[in-house]
Design a protein around this motif. Sequence first.
Motif, PDB file in Angstrom:
ATOM      1  N   ARG A 126      -2.137   4.406  -1.163  1.00 29.12           N
ATOM      2  CA  ARG A 126      -2.629   5.268  -0.096  1.00 29.12           C
ATOM      3  C   ARG A 126      -2.778   6.720  -0.560  1.00 29.12           C
ATOM      4  O   ARG A 126      -3.474   7.510   0.075  1.00 29.12           O
ATOM      5  CB  ARG A 126      -1.692   5.207   1.120  1.00 29.12           C
ATOM      6  CG  ARG A 126      -0.356   5.899   0.910  1.00 29.12           C
ATOM      7  CD  ARG A 126       0.558   5.845   2.131  1.00 29.12           C
ATOM      8  NE  ARG A 126       1.021   4.493   2.368  1.00 29.12           N
ATOM      9  CZ  ARG A 126       0.723   3.793   3.468  1.00 29.12           C
ATOM     10  NH1 ARG A 126      -0.032   4.332   4.406  1.00 29.12           N
ATOM     11  NH2 ARG A 126       1.194   2.571   3.618  1.00 29.12           N
ATOM     12  N   HIS A 127      -2.117   7.066  -1.659  1.00 27.42           N
ATOM     13  CA  HIS A 127      -2.160   8.439  -2.172  1.00 27.42           C
ATOM     14  C   HIS A 127      -3.263   8.648  -3.212  1.00 27.42           C
ATOM     15  O   HIS A 127      -3.416   9.764  -3.727  1.00 27.42           O
ATOM     16  CB  HIS A 127      -0.805   8.802  -2.779  1.00 27.42           C
ATOM     17  CG  HIS A 127       0.323   8.756  -1.801  1.00 27.42           C
ATOM     18  ND1 HIS A 127       0.538   9.741  -0.860  1.00 27.42           N
ATOM     19  CD2 HIS A 127       1.284   7.812  -1.598  1.00 27.42           C
ATOM     20  CE1 HIS A 127       1.594   9.420  -0.135  1.00 27.42           C
ATOM     21  NE2 HIS A 127       2.062   8.264  -0.554  1.00 27.42           N
TER      22      HIS A 127
ATOM     23  N   TRP B 257       0.814  -1.221   0.000  1.00 31.08           N
ATOM     24  CA  TRP B 257       0.000   0.000   0.000  1.00 31.08           C
ATOM     25  C   TRP B 257       0.845   1.268   0.000  1.00 31.08           C
ATOM     26  O   TRP B 257       0.413   2.311   0.460  1.00 31.08           O
ATOM     27  CB  TRP B 257      -0.970   0.004   1.187  1.00 31.08           C
ATOM     28  CG  TRP B 257      -2.311   0.592   0.862  1.00 31.08           C
ATOM     29  CD1 TRP B 257      -3.119   0.280  -0.187  1.00 31.08           C
ATOM     30  CD2 TRP B 257      -3.015   1.594   1.609  1.00 31.08           C
ATOM     31  NE1 TRP B 257      -4.289   1.018  -0.140  1.00 31.08           N
ATOM     32  CE2 TRP B 257      -4.253   1.818   0.954  1.00 31.08           C
ATOM     33  CE3 TRP B 257      -2.748   2.292   2.777  1.00 31.08           C
ATOM     34  CZ2 TRP B 257      -5.188   2.729   1.416  1.00 31.08           C
ATOM     35  CZ3 TRP B 257      -3.687   3.200   3.231  1.00 31.08           C
ATOM     36  CH2 TRP B 257      -4.885   3.418   2.565  1.00 31.08           C
ATOM     37  N   CYS B 258       2.041   1.186  -0.554  1.00 34.62           N
ATOM     38  CA  CYS B 258       2.928   2.355  -0.563  1.00 34.62           C
ATOM     39  C   CYS B 258       2.361   3.475  -1.428  1.00 34.62           C
ATOM     40  O   CYS B 258       2.335   4.632  -1.012  1.00 34.62           O
ATOM     41  CB  CYS B 258       4.309   1.933  -1.072  1.00 34.62           C
ATOM     42  SG  CYS B 258       5.498   3.284  -1.215  1.00 34.62           S
TER      43      CYS B 258
ATOM     44  N   VAL C  79     -11.746   1.653   4.443  1.00 35.08           N
ATOM     45  CA  VAL C  79     -10.465   1.083   3.985  1.00 35.08           C
ATOM     46  C   VAL C  79     -10.195  -0.173   4.794  1.00 35.08           C
ATOM     47  O   VAL C  79     -10.037  -0.110   6.013  1.00 35.08           O
ATOM     48  CB  VAL C  79      -9.298   2.071   4.149  1.00 35.08           C
ATOM     49  CG1 VAL C  79      -7.974   1.399   3.782  1.00 35.08           C
ATOM     50  CG2 VAL C  79      -9.516   3.305   3.294  1.00 35.08           C
TER      51      VAL C  79
ATOM     52  N   LEU D 134      -0.731  -3.851   7.673  1.00 31.28           N
ATOM     53  CA  LEU D 134      -1.610  -2.854   7.064  1.00 31.28           C
ATOM     54  C   LEU D 134      -2.879  -2.657   7.882  1.00 31.28           C
ATOM     55  O   LEU D 134      -3.338  -1.520   8.071  1.00 31.28           O
ATOM     56  CB  LEU D 134      -1.959  -3.256   5.632  1.00 31.28           C
ATOM     57  CG  LEU D 134      -0.819  -3.207   4.615  1.00 31.28           C
ATOM     58  CD1 LEU D 134      -1.280  -3.739   3.270  1.00 31.28           C
ATOM     59  CD2 LEU D 134      -0.277  -1.795   4.465  1.00 31.28           C
TER      60      LEU D 134
ATOM     61  N   ASP E  63      -3.255   1.017   8.902  1.00 33.83           N
ATOM     62  CA  ASP E  63      -3.972   1.821   7.919  1.00 33.83           C
ATOM     63  C   ASP E  63      -5.468   1.560   7.816  1.00 33.83           C
ATOM     64  O   ASP E  63      -6.172   2.333   7.156  1.00 33.83           O
ATOM     65  CB  ASP E  63      -3.355   1.603   6.530  1.00 33.83           C
ATOM     66  CG  ASP E  63      -1.925   2.104   6.447  1.00 33.83           C
ATOM     67  OD1 ASP E  63      -1.699   3.282   6.784  1.00 33.83           O
ATOM     68  OD2 ASP E  63      -1.038   1.330   6.057  1.00 33.83           O
TER      69      ASP E  63
END
Length: 207
Positions: free
Chosen positions: A71-72, A67-68, A103, A94, A98
């Motif tokens: 997430r953006h 999820w690098c 999500v 994760l 996160d």
Amino acid sequence: MDLEDEAGARREAVFTEIWRDNGWGGAESRSGPGSGVARTEPFRAALEAFLARVRPRLVYDAPCGDWCWMRHVRLPEGAAYLGADIVSPMIAELNARDARPGVAFTTADVVAADPPAEADVWLCRESLFHLTLADAVRVVERWRASKIEWFLATTTPTVGLNAEMTTGGWRRLNLALAPFPLGPPLEVLPDAAPADPAKVVGVWRRA
């Protein structure tokens, strides 16, 4: 343990080892160089525009990696996100770091597990080219057997023959060619890489 379970256990072991050892050598992400934030900037912009147009209720991102970059991505208002991956310790991280309303993350082997019926978009970026041809085709067939309207997957249109490979390696794939039952994508989203400048994310839609 039957043969299918053994094959799934081997896939899990291969990808878990790659994640733990950063086997693909990513500087930002243990999911590999293709999962860096700067590297994905053109694709993220195109993906946001696509999602804004189709207005999904649930985006299924599988495999989601660590999820690098995802997430953006700004999802449309009201859209939920479910990331899935075969690497269970990564999914545990994760979920601890996160997960929040809208999500979520779950452990799943996309070769063997059916996608969630409530999803509208399945994002399968930079995944199939790490699988054997038989396993990659099984993933595509799971989408075709599902009710998910949209399938987005990495493809290289300049490839003339899809080669075989062992699980966890890498080679270019053209999903419009045999043995994939897809045909040409309806549209493509930009996602070129230094090692594969013709690479894009193809968009397919259920009939």
